[in-house]
Design a protein around this motif. Structure first.
Motif, PDB file in Angstrom:
ATOM      1  N   SER A  73       0.836  -1.186   0.000  1.00 48.92           N
ATOM      2  CA  SER A  73       0.000   0.000   0.000  1.00 48.92           C
ATOM      3  C   SER A  73       0.873   1.238   0.000  1.00 48.92           C
ATOM      4  O   SER A  73       1.884   1.296   0.689  1.00 48.92           O
ATOM      5  N   ALA A  74       0.432   2.200  -0.770  1.00 44.50           N
ATOM      6  CA  ALA A  74       1.062   3.510  -0.703  1.00 44.50           C
ATOM      7  C   ALA A  74       0.589   4.203   0.557  1.00 44.50           C
ATOM      8  O   ALA A  74      -0.457   3.867   1.112  1.00 44.50           O
ATOM      9  N   SER A  75       1.345   5.168   0.990  1.00 47.19           N
ATOM     10  CA  SER A  75       0.853   6.062   2.024  1.00 47.19           C
ATOM     11  C   SER A  75       0.120   7.196   1.326  1.00 47.19           C
ATOM     12  O   SER A  75       0.298   7.429   0.131  1.00 47.19           O
ATOM     13  N   VAL A  76      -0.694   7.879   2.093  1.00 45.85           N
ATOM     14  CA  VAL A  76      -1.465   8.996   1.562  1.00 45.85           C
ATOM     15  C   VAL A  76      -1.073  10.236   2.353  1.00 45.85           C
ATOM     16  O   VAL A  76      -1.106  10.230   3.589  1.00 45.85           O
ATOM     17  N   LEU A  77      -0.676  11.278   1.642  1.00 42.85           N
ATOM     18  CA  LEU A  77      -0.429  12.566   2.278  1.00 42.85           C
ATOM     19  C   LEU A  77      -1.791  13.208   2.471  1.00 42.85           C
ATOM     20  O   LEU A  77      -2.482  13.531   1.501  1.00 42.85           O
ATOM     21  N   SER A  78      -2.191  13.339   3.730  1.00 44.77           N
ATOM     22  CA  SER A  78      -3.498  13.917   4.055  1.00 44.77           C
ATOM     23  C   SER A  78      -3.318  15.103   4.990  1.00 44.77           C
ATOM     24  O   SER A  78      -2.366  15.157   5.764  1.00 44.77           O
ATOM     25  N   VAL A  79      -4.269  16.018   4.900  1.00 44.59           N
ATOM     26  CA  VAL A  79      -4.255  17.208   5.742  1.00 44.59           C
ATOM     27  C   VAL A  79      -5.605  17.345   6.446  1.00 44.59           C
ATOM     28  O   VAL A  79      -6.612  16.761   6.026  1.00 44.59           O
ATOM     29  N   HIS A  80      -5.612  18.153   7.502  1.00 42.83           N
ATOM     30  CA  HIS A  80      -6.863  18.486   8.170  1.00 42.83           C
ATOM     31  C   HIS A  80      -7.702  19.320   7.195  1.00 42.83           C
ATOM     32  O   HIS A  80      -7.156  20.149   6.452  1.00 42.83           O
ATOM     33  N   PRO A  81      -9.024  19.131   7.167  1.00 41.45           N
ATOM     34  CA  PRO A  81      -9.862  19.867   6.211  1.00 41.45           C
ATOM     35  C   PRO A  81      -9.784  21.385   6.313  1.00 41.45           C
ATOM     36  O   PRO A  81     -10.090  22.080   5.346  1.00 41.45           O
ATOM     37  N   SER A  82      -9.355  21.920   7.440  1.00 40.70           N
ATOM     38  CA  SER A  82      -9.249  23.375   7.573  1.00 40.70           C
ATOM     39  C   SER A  82      -8.067  23.955   6.806  1.00 40.70           C
ATOM     40  O   SER A  82      -8.003  25.170   6.602  1.00 40.70           O
ATOM     41  N   LEU A 118      -4.966  14.347  13.814  1.00 43.21           N
ATOM     42  CA  LEU A 118      -5.109  14.975  12.491  1.00 43.21           C
ATOM     43  C   LEU A 118      -6.569  15.361  12.286  1.00 43.21           C
ATOM     44  O   LEU A 118      -6.869  16.495  11.893  1.00 43.21           O
ATOM     45  N   MET A 119      -7.483  14.440  12.561  1.00 44.02           N
ATOM     46  CA  MET A 119      -8.910  14.735  12.383  1.00 44.02           C
ATOM     47  C   MET A 119      -9.355  15.864  13.301  1.00 44.02           C
ATOM     48  O   MET A 119     -10.234  16.649  12.946  1.00 44.02           O
ATOM     49  N   GLY A 120      -8.751  15.966  14.483  1.00 42.23           N
ATOM     50  CA  GLY A 120      -9.109  17.018  15.429  1.00 42.23           C
ATOM     51  C   GLY A 120      -8.420  18.340  15.180  1.00 42.23           C
ATOM     52  O   GLY A 120      -8.728  19.339  15.832  1.00 42.23           O
ATOM     53  N   GLY A 121      -7.460  18.377  14.258  1.00 41.55           N
ATOM     54  CA  GLY A 121      -6.777  19.626  13.932  1.00 41.55           C
ATOM     55  C   GLY A 121      -5.599  19.958  14.824  1.00 41.55           C
ATOM     56  O   GLY A 121      -5.028  21.045  14.714  1.00 41.55           O
ATOM     57  N   GLN A 122      -5.185  19.030  15.701  1.00 42.91           N
ATOM     58  CA  GLN A 122      -4.022  19.298  16.546  1.00 42.91           C
ATOM     59  C   GLN A 122      -2.721  19.242  15.747  1.00 42.91           C
ATOM     60  O   GLN A 122      -1.723  19.823  16.143  1.00 42.91           O
ATOM     61  N   VAL A 123      -2.712  18.492  14.634  1.00 41.90           N
ATOM     62  CA  VAL A 123      -1.604  18.476  13.677  1.00 41.90           C
ATOM     63  C   VAL A 123      -2.204  18.752  12.301  1.00 41.90           C
ATOM     64  O   VAL A 123      -3.403  18.546  12.083  1.00 41.90           O
ATOM     65  N   GLN A 124      -1.364  19.222  11.376  1.00 40.38           N
ATOM     66  CA  GLN A 124      -1.897  19.612  10.077  1.00 40.38           C
ATOM     67  C   GLN A 124      -1.815  18.516   9.006  1.00 40.38           C
ATOM     68  O   GLN A 124      -2.622  18.506   8.088  1.00 40.38           O
ATOM     69  N   LEU A 125      -0.826  17.612   9.107  1.00 39.02           N
ATOM     70  CA  LEU A 125      -0.717  16.591   8.071  1.00 39.02           C
ATOM     71  C   LEU A 125      -0.175  15.288   8.605  1.00 39.02           C
ATOM     72  O   LEU A 125       0.374  15.230   9.705  1.00 39.02           O
ATOM     73  N   PHE A 126      -0.368  14.245   7.793  1.00 33.62           N
ATOM     74  CA  PHE A 126      -0.015  12.884   8.203  1.00 33.62           C
ATOM     75  C   PHE A 126       0.190  12.061   6.939  1.00 33.62           C
ATOM     76  O   PHE A 126      -0.616  12.124   6.015  1.00 33.62           O
ATOM     77  N   ILE A 181     -10.835   9.431   4.740  1.00 34.14           N
ATOM     78  CA  ILE A 181     -10.858  10.210   3.490  1.00 34.14           C
ATOM     79  C   ILE A 181     -12.265  10.186   2.914  1.00 34.14           C
ATOM     80  O   ILE A 181     -12.834  11.227   2.568  1.00 34.14           O
ATOM     81  N   LYS A 182     -12.838   8.988   2.800  1.00 35.25           N
ATOM     82  CA  LYS A 182     -14.176   8.850   2.210  1.00 35.25           C
ATOM     83  C   LYS A 182     -15.240   9.544   3.044  1.00 35.25           C
ATOM     84  O   LYS A 182     -16.237  10.028   2.511  1.00 35.25           O
ATOM     85  N   ALA A 183     -15.035   9.630   4.356  1.00 30.70           N
ATOM     86  CA  ALA A 183     -15.999  10.301   5.237  1.00 30.70           C
ATOM     87  C   ALA A 183     -15.793  11.815   5.264  1.00 30.70           C
ATOM     88  O   ALA A 183     -16.578  12.536   5.883  1.00 30.70           O
ATOM     89  N   GLY A 184     -14.737  12.313   4.609  1.00 32.57           N
ATOM     90  CA  GLY A 184     -14.471  13.738   4.577  1.00 32.57           C
ATOM     91  C   GLY A 184     -13.852  14.282   5.856  1.00 32.57           C
ATOM     92  O   GLY A 184     -13.795  15.491   6.057  1.00 32.57           O
ATOM     93  N   LYS A 185     -13.358  13.394   6.714  1.00 32.70           N
ATOM     94  CA  LYS A 185     -12.751  13.828   7.972  1.00 32.70           C
ATOM     95  C   LYS A 185     -11.332  14.340   7.779  1.00 32.70           C
ATOM     96  O   LYS A 185     -10.815  15.081   8.613  1.00 32.70           O
ATOM     97  N   ILE A 186     -10.685  13.923   6.694  1.00 33.13           N
ATOM     98  CA  ILE A 186      -9.367  14.420   6.306  1.00 33.13           C
ATOM     99  C   ILE A 186      -9.377  14.616   4.794  1.00 33.13           C
ATOM    100  O   ILE A 186     -10.205  14.039   4.087  1.00 33.13           O
TER     101      ILE A 186
END
Length: 188
Positions: A10-19, A80-88, A99-104
């Protein structure tokens, strides 16, 4: 160890907080350059593949971000979902549901080719970071010195199970990709 079979990757996914006001990796890099040392990225702990993906990202882009190590992937994702960090940088299986739920918000995958589970996401290479490739994988090993006949039998069983359509469907639903090359002990 004695290798038996490599069976998923599996690849990793660069994800960010929605804000975060970024829609892609290039915009993230541009933002990070205007805020040196202010962005944070989480990982399941120092030295994990997720941490190393973040460090590779920093190295290839020249940005300065702060690493926040956690005691596992779950708390890193929760923050990440709570916004305490910006990316993961998290594996597909660990981030697909959020991702599919729109939480990140997913920006790119770390494999050389696009993910079958997230085909709309560019690779980090397509996002302008040549040489950025970091994949996770799972394989089966036995203790060193395990008899070759037993290794061969176990490898054959893994190959048999990996041909089962129900197993393949479950693997892909959870974000993993079956691996055919690497199935034999010698290839692994």
């Amino acid at each position: 160890f004695s290798p038996i079979s490599l069976f998923v990757q599996s690849a990793s996914v660069l994800s960010v907080h929605p804000s975060m006001q970024v829609a892609n990796a290039k915009q993230l890099v541009a933002l990070a350059k205007t805020r040196p040392g202010q962005l944070t990225f989480s990982s399941p702990g120092s030295g994990t593949p997720n941490h190393l993906s973040g460090e590779l990202f920093k190295m290839l882009t020249g940005i300065d971000m702060q690493h926040v190590p956690y005691k596992g992937a779950a708390p890193a994702m929760i923050d990440l979902m709570g916004g305490q960090v910006q990316l993961f940088f998290q594996t597909g299986p660990g981030s697909l549901a959020q991702i599919k739920a729109g939480k990140i918000r997913a920006l790119a995958v770390t494999s050389a080719v696009r993910s079958p589970q997230l085909p709309e996401l560019p690779t980090m290479i397509e996002a302008g970071l040549p040489g950025f490739e970091a994949n996770g994988w799972n394989g089966l090993v036995a203790p060193a010195g395990t008899p070759k006949a037993l290794i061969a039998k176990l490898s054959a069983e893994v190959t048999r199970v990996m041909k089962d359509t129900v197993v393949l469907q479950k693997i892909t639903e959870t974000g993993w990709e079956p691996v055919t090359l690497g199935a034999t002990p010698e290839q692994f």
